[in-house]
Write a protein that holds these residues in place. Structure first.
Motif, PDB file in Angstrom:
ATOM      1  N   ALA A  69       0.526  -1.327  -0.132  1.00  0.00           N
ATOM      2  CA  ALA A  69      -0.116   0.009   0.227  1.00  0.00           C
ATOM      3  C   ALA A  69       0.808   1.284   0.167  1.00  0.00           C
ATOM      4  CB  ALA A  69      -0.597  -0.167   1.594  1.00  0.00           C
TER       5      ALA A  69
ATOM      6  N   LYS B 161       1.011   3.609  -2.893  1.00  0.00           N
ATOM      7  CA  LYS B 161       0.809   4.719  -2.478  1.00  0.00           C
ATOM      8  C   LYS B 161       2.149   6.464  -2.943  1.00  0.00           C
ATOM      9  CE  LYS B 161      -2.497   4.299   1.772  1.00  0.00           C
ATOM     10  NZ  LYS B 161      -1.894   3.944   2.708  1.00  0.00           N
TER      11      LYS B 161
ATOM     12  N   ASP C  83      -8.110   6.446  -9.892  1.00  0.00           N
ATOM     13  CA  ASP C  83      -8.125   5.202 -10.509  1.00  0.00           C
ATOM     14  C   ASP C  83      -8.260   4.122 -10.898  1.00  0.00           C
ATOM     15  OD1 ASP C  83     -10.644   7.402 -10.459  1.00  0.00           O
ATOM     16  OD2 ASP C  83     -11.056   6.820 -12.630  1.00  0.00           O
TER      17      ASP C  83
ATOM     18  N   ALA D  91      -6.671   3.526  -7.038  1.00  0.00           N
ATOM     19  CA  ALA D  91      -7.963   3.092  -6.183  1.00  0.00           C
ATOM     20  C   ALA D  91      -7.993   1.480  -6.274  1.00  0.00           C
ATOM     21  CB  ALA D  91      -9.373   4.183  -6.355  1.00  0.00           C
ATOM     22  N   TYR D  92      -8.520   0.561  -7.233  1.00  0.00           N
ATOM     23  CA  TYR D  92      -8.185  -0.127  -7.747  1.00  0.00           C
ATOM     24  C   TYR D  92      -7.439  -1.215  -6.996  1.00  0.00           C
ATOM     25  CZ  TYR D  92      -8.236  -4.521 -10.860  1.00  0.00           C
ATOM     26  OH  TYR D  92      -8.382  -5.951 -10.803  1.00  0.00           O
ATOM     27  N   ARG D  93      -5.871  -1.096  -7.292  1.00  0.00           N
ATOM     28  CA  ARG D  93      -5.190  -1.680  -7.118  1.00  0.00           C
ATOM     29  C   ARG D  93      -4.966  -2.166  -5.194  1.00  0.00           C
ATOM     30  NH1 ARG D  93      -3.688  -5.169  -9.164  1.00  0.00           N
ATOM     31  NH2 ARG D  93      -3.528  -4.650 -11.566  1.00  0.00           N
ATOM     32  N   LEU D  94      -5.424  -0.953  -4.706  1.00  0.00           N
ATOM     33  CA  LEU D  94      -5.213  -0.513  -2.906  1.00  0.00           C
ATOM     34  C   LEU D  94      -7.024  -1.301  -2.561  1.00  0.00           C
ATOM     35  CD1 LEU D  94      -4.681   3.242  -2.620  1.00  0.00           C
ATOM     36  CD2 LEU D  94      -3.235   1.370  -2.029  1.00  0.00           C
ATOM     37  N   ALA D  95      -7.471  -1.437  -3.854  1.00  0.00           N
ATOM     38  CA  ALA D  95      -9.047  -2.082  -2.885  1.00  0.00           C
ATOM     39  C   ALA D  95      -8.644  -3.578  -3.209  1.00  0.00           C
ATOM     40  CB  ALA D  95     -10.243  -1.962  -4.019  1.00  0.00           C
ATOM     41  N   GLY D  96      -7.686  -3.589  -3.825  1.00  0.00           N
ATOM     42  CA  GLY D  96      -7.249  -5.525  -4.334  1.00  0.00           C
ATOM     43  C   GLY D  96      -6.461  -5.967  -3.325  1.00  0.00           C
TER      44      GLY D  96
ATOM     45  N   LYS E 263      -5.764  -9.086  -0.677  1.00  0.00           N
ATOM     46  CA  LYS E 263      -6.913 -10.555  -1.529  1.00  0.00           C
ATOM     47  C   LYS E 263      -6.546 -11.244  -2.268  1.00  0.00           C
ATOM     48  CE  LYS E 263     -10.636  -6.974  -0.766  1.00  0.00           C
ATOM     49  NZ  LYS E 263     -11.409  -5.997  -1.367  1.00  0.00           N
ATOM     50  N   GLN E 264      -4.874 -10.718  -2.769  1.00  0.00           N
ATOM     51  CA  GLN E 264      -4.580 -11.150  -4.271  1.00  0.00           C
ATOM     52  C   GLN E 264      -4.601 -12.382  -3.941  1.00  0.00           C
ATOM     53  OE1 GLN E 264      -2.980  -9.159  -2.181  1.00  0.00           O
ATOM     54  NE2 GLN E 264      -1.295  -8.838  -2.651  1.00  0.00           N
TER      55      GLN E 264
END
Ligand SMILES: C[S@@+](CC[C@H](N)C(=O)[O-])C[C@H]1O[C@@H](n2cnc3c(N)ncnc32)[C@H](O)[C@@H]1O
Length: 264
Positions: free
Chosen positions: A213, A217, A236, A239-244, A247-248
């Protein structure tokens, strides 16, 4: 002063330690075992990550000279290393290559440094290392590759933008970025050094989400500075990368290369 953040350095240290190429560390230790009074000069030492990673793996009695131009990082290194007669600290700007204290030094070490440096710096350092018959062990040089899970159509473009930023001036003139190891290999091999390299990628699994993270950032500023993609697209994508994160199903990867160059 360079202003590297101690939180970031602390966060990356375990990943760096796990990534360092073990074969090159063994070869470094073997080389130092053959030296009468082994002395290591750690340039750009930060808070002492290289010392903490290597000290127990090098011959007993190896002395260390820790060098940085940032007094706050040197103070933190001294605090974390504690009282040790074999370790001394030295404030110095690496741009003064001629002034580097190489007397009696067996090997110069560094980590996460040379991608910040310029070709001119590497050539000048190689001249001094050759004249002093002093080796170089430089770990964790970013090699220009990053890979995330699952893939996203903008990944390659973001890496390309970041790599362009890597080549901007970081205090030494135009930085080598991903070309650092190729440049060091060329400069040292032509001065007669025996050069070996080994991959040392970060493998960022779900349990390394905090480092992942911070890394993501930290990409925002450089990506926006280089432009080429709209700020909205960058945000965008981030945000997509941080949200994942966390969980990867595969490891995110950041490529690095270590280099060991020894005088023959
Ligand atoms: C990415 S940090 C790596 C620190 C440490 N080697 C580690 O792996 O944690 C780069 C280091 O190089 C130092 N540095 C950058 N430019 C420098 C210069 N011109 N002279 C001396 N040190 C410098 C910074 O202060 C910082 O400690």
């Amino acid at each position: 002063m360079s202003g590297f953040d101690t939180h970031w350095l602390a966060l990356r240290e375990p990943a760096d330690r796990a990534a360092r190429h073990p074969g090159l560390i063994n070869s470094l230790a073997e080389y130092l075992r053959g030296q009468d009074a082994p002395l290591v000069l750690d340039i750009g030492c930060g808070t002492g990550s290289t010392w903490r990673s290597l000290a127990g793996r090098l011959p007993a009695g190896t002395r260390w000279l820790m060098l940085d131009n940032d007094p706050l990082l040197l103070d933190e290194a001294a605090r974390r290393i504690g009282s040790d007669d074999d370790v001394t600290f030295h404030r110095h700007d690496l741009n003064d290559v001629e002034g580097l204290p190489l007397e009696g030094v067996s090997v110069v070490t560094a980590s996460a440094l040379f991608d910040l440096c310029s070709e001119r710096f590497c050539a000048a350092l190689a001249d001094r290392l050759a004249a002093a018959r002093c080796g170089l062990y430089a770990a964790l040089n970013y090699d220009g590759s990053m890979r995330w899970f699952p893939p996203h159509p903008l990944d390659a473009g973001m890496v390309e933008l970041f790599n362009r930023h890597q080549r901007t001036d970081k205090g030494f003139g135009p930085a080598l970025g991903p070309d650092a190891v190729a440049c060091l290999t060329r400069q040292l091999a032509k001065r007669g050094f025996f050069v070996r390299t080994g991959d040392s990628p970060w493998r960022l699994d779900a349990d390394m989400a905090e480092l992942d993270a911070e890394l993501l950032k930290g990409l925002r500023g450089p990506l926006i500075e280089m432009s080429g993609v709209s700020d909205v697209a960058i945000d965008d994508w981030l945000a997509y990368r941080l949200a994942g994160l966390g969980k990867q199903r595969g490891s995110d990867l950041v490529g690095h290369t270590d280099i060991l160059a020894l005088p023959v």
